[in-house]
Structure formats: C-alpha cells, structure tokens
Design a protein around this motif. Structure first.
Motif, PDB file in Angstrom:
ATOM      1  N   SER A 271      16.569  33.716  16.324  1.00  0.00           N
ATOM      2  CA  SER A 271      17.596  33.015  15.544  1.00  0.00           C
ATOM      3  C   SER A 271      18.133  33.885  14.414  1.00  0.00           C
ATOM      4  N   VAL A 272      17.253  34.606  13.737  1.00  0.00           N
ATOM      5  CA  VAL A 272      17.688  35.500  12.656  1.00  0.00           C
ATOM      6  C   VAL A 272      18.541  36.635  13.222  1.00  0.00           C
TER       7      VAL A 272
ATOM      8  N   ASP B 126      22.337  26.315   9.939  1.00  0.00           N
ATOM      9  CA  ASP B 126      22.510  25.298   8.905  1.00  0.00           C
ATOM     10  C   ASP B 126      21.148  24.914   8.319  1.00  0.00           C
ATOM     11  N   LEU B 127      21.180  24.065   7.317  1.00  0.00           N
ATOM     12  CA  LEU B 127      19.949  23.688   6.619  1.00  0.00           C
ATOM     13  C   LEU B 127      18.905  23.066   7.551  1.00  0.00           C
TER      14      LEU B 127
ATOM     15  N   ILE C 269      15.152  24.573   8.019  1.00  0.00           N
ATOM     16  CA  ILE C 269      13.974  23.726   7.778  1.00  0.00           C
ATOM     17  C   ILE C 269      13.095  23.675   9.030  1.00  0.00           C
ATOM     18  N   GLY C 270      13.708  23.506  10.187  1.00  0.00           N
ATOM     19  CA  GLY C 270      12.961  23.477  11.436  1.00  0.00           C
ATOM     20  C   GLY C 270      12.195  24.768  11.670  1.00  0.00           C
ATOM     21  N   MET C 271      12.836  25.899  11.413  1.00  0.00           N
ATOM     22  CA  MET C 271      12.155  27.185  11.587  1.00  0.00           C
ATOM     23  C   MET C 271      11.041  27.357  10.566  1.00  0.00           C
ATOM     24  N   ALA C 272      11.241  26.854   9.357  1.00  0.00           N
ATOM     25  CA  ALA C 272      10.171  26.912   8.358  1.00  0.00           C
ATOM     26  C   ALA C 272       8.966  26.089   8.820  1.00  0.00           C
TER      27      ALA C 272
END
Length: 110
Positions: A72-73, A84-85, A89-92
C-alpha cells in the motif's frame, strides 16, 4: 533467528513482485513481468524455508500483514494510490496485530 531473516526476504520479494504486477501491464512488459516471476519464485522459496521453524499460521499472518502495508505504501508512492484515514487506521491495526503476536503469542516459534 535465521527463520525470521528468511521470512523478511520472502516478504520483500513478494512486495517487489506485487508492486511490479501493475507495471507488467498484463505481462506485456518484459522487465516488470520478469520482476513478478522472479519475485514470487523467490518469495515462495524463502517462505518454504521459513516454515521449517515458524508455524504456517504465524508466518502467513506476518507475511500478509506486512505485505499489505508495504504494498500500500509503495502503491501510494509509485502509482499515486491515495490512502485515506480509514485505510491508514486499518493498516495500523494490522501492524498492531503482528506486534501483539510477536510479543505475546507462544505460537510464534521463538
């Protein structure tokens, strides 16, 4: 410790292969297509070595979790994919899950 190095190589190779997949344009571009084939072959070889020491569920959780975040990055940087946010958040949460497994699970093979 060697099994974690193998897993790191497997993840890196898979991320390179997946990132090159879009650039391969349906396997019509030689260099990206070659990266995809060599990357996936390398990834699965080192994943197989990893599975000698790490349970398959744990290895796959780390592999897929870190792979999702890294791809993704890279997609954001190379292809302009916007994160998006909720995606961040999901990846975190994925990263947090991998960390919890490593720190607290007795099934991680250490």
């Amino acid at each position: 410790m060697q099994h974690w190095i193998y897993l790191g190589i497997a993840i890196t190779a898979e991320v390179v292969a997946t990132s090159a997949l879009k650039a391969s344009d349906g396997f019509t571009q030689l260099l990206p297509s070659t990266l995809v084939i060599v990357g996936y072959a390398t990834a699965f070889y080192f994943l197989a070595l990893t599975l000698r020491s790490i349970p398959v569920g744990v290895a796959y959780a780390v592999w897929s979790g870190l792979g999702i975040v890294l791809v993704s990055v890279i997609a954001s940087l190379l292809y302009g994919q916007k994160l998006d946010l909720p995606a961040v958040i999901g990846m975190a949460l994925i990263i947090a899950g991998v960390v919890v497994m490593q720190l607290f699970s007795r099934t991680t093979g250490h």
